[in-house]
Write an enzyme that holds these catalytic residues in place. Sequence first.
Site, PDB file in Angstrom:
ATOM      1  N   TYR A  25       8.634 -15.830   4.013  1.00  0.00           N
ATOM      2  CA  TYR A  25       7.327 -16.221   3.476  1.00  0.00           C
ATOM      3  C   TYR A  25       6.306 -16.368   4.603  1.00  0.00           C
ATOM      4  CZ  TYR A  25       3.900 -18.411   0.439  1.00  0.00           C
ATOM      5  OH  TYR A  25       2.753 -18.690  -0.273  1.00  0.00           O
ATOM      6  N   HIS A  29       2.889 -13.823   5.478  1.00  0.00           N
ATOM      7  CA  HIS A  29       1.549 -14.392   5.558  1.00  0.00           C
ATOM      8  C   HIS A  29       0.908 -14.242   6.937  1.00  0.00           C
ATOM      9  CE1 HIS A  29       2.506 -15.876   1.588  1.00  0.00           C
ATOM     10  NE2 HIS A  29       1.204 -16.032   1.439  1.00  0.00           N
ATOM     11  N   TYR A  48      -9.439 -20.846   2.495  1.00  0.00           N
ATOM     12  CA  TYR A  48      -8.134 -20.875   1.840  1.00  0.00           C
ATOM     13  C   TYR A  48      -7.041 -21.141   2.862  1.00  0.00           C
ATOM     14  CZ  TYR A  48      -4.560 -19.133  -1.503  1.00  0.00           C
ATOM     15  OH  TYR A  48      -3.482 -19.001  -2.350  1.00  0.00           O
ATOM     16  N   TRP A  87       1.746  -7.932  -4.553  1.00  0.00           N
ATOM     17  CA  TRP A  87       1.888  -9.054  -3.622  1.00  0.00           C
ATOM     18  C   TRP A  87       2.547 -10.239  -4.329  1.00  0.00           C
ATOM     19  CZ3 TRP A  87       1.439 -10.018   1.472  1.00  0.00           C
ATOM     20  CH2 TRP A  87       1.348 -11.356   1.884  1.00  0.00           C
ATOM     21  N   TRP A  88       2.071 -10.551  -5.528  1.00  0.00           N
ATOM     22  CA  TRP A  88       2.626 -11.667  -6.283  1.00  0.00           C
ATOM     23  C   TRP A  88       4.091 -11.433  -6.621  1.00  0.00           C
ATOM     24  CZ3 TRP A  88      -1.929 -12.483 -10.223  1.00  0.00           C
ATOM     25  CH2 TRP A  88      -2.965 -13.184  -9.590  1.00  0.00           C
TER      26      TRP A  88
END
Length: 122
Positions: A25, A29, A48, A87-88
């Site tokens: 993860y 990112h 964000y 991506w999700w």
Amino acid sequence: MSSQNQGPRRIGQWIYLRAECIDEYKECHVKVWPAVLEQIKDSNIKDYSIYLSLTPRPMLFASFKYVGNAFDKDMERMAANPTVQEWWQMTDRMQESPVEGAVGSASGPSWWGNTEEVFYME
């Protein structure tokens, strides 16, 4: 996430992260796909951040500012983007939603748990 307030505001969300996926993860990112970043900007999201907490179990906290005036429509446009959907699919498999009945980021109830802002100081 639907809200009566469609205008500018700060939003916080949280979700569990599968322990075996922490490194993966973080790595994805480091190199977020440019089309995903562009869609986030085009959806009126600014400032964000995603934070990781390891205790009591791995959990992510996201914080961002929504600066538009049509939140639901902006989120619908984001969800319709094929690159964002891809991506999700990748990131959802690394996560465990705290929301009952949630099946993924692209459909159903909100995948990330929502928070209520109880204090803010600028």
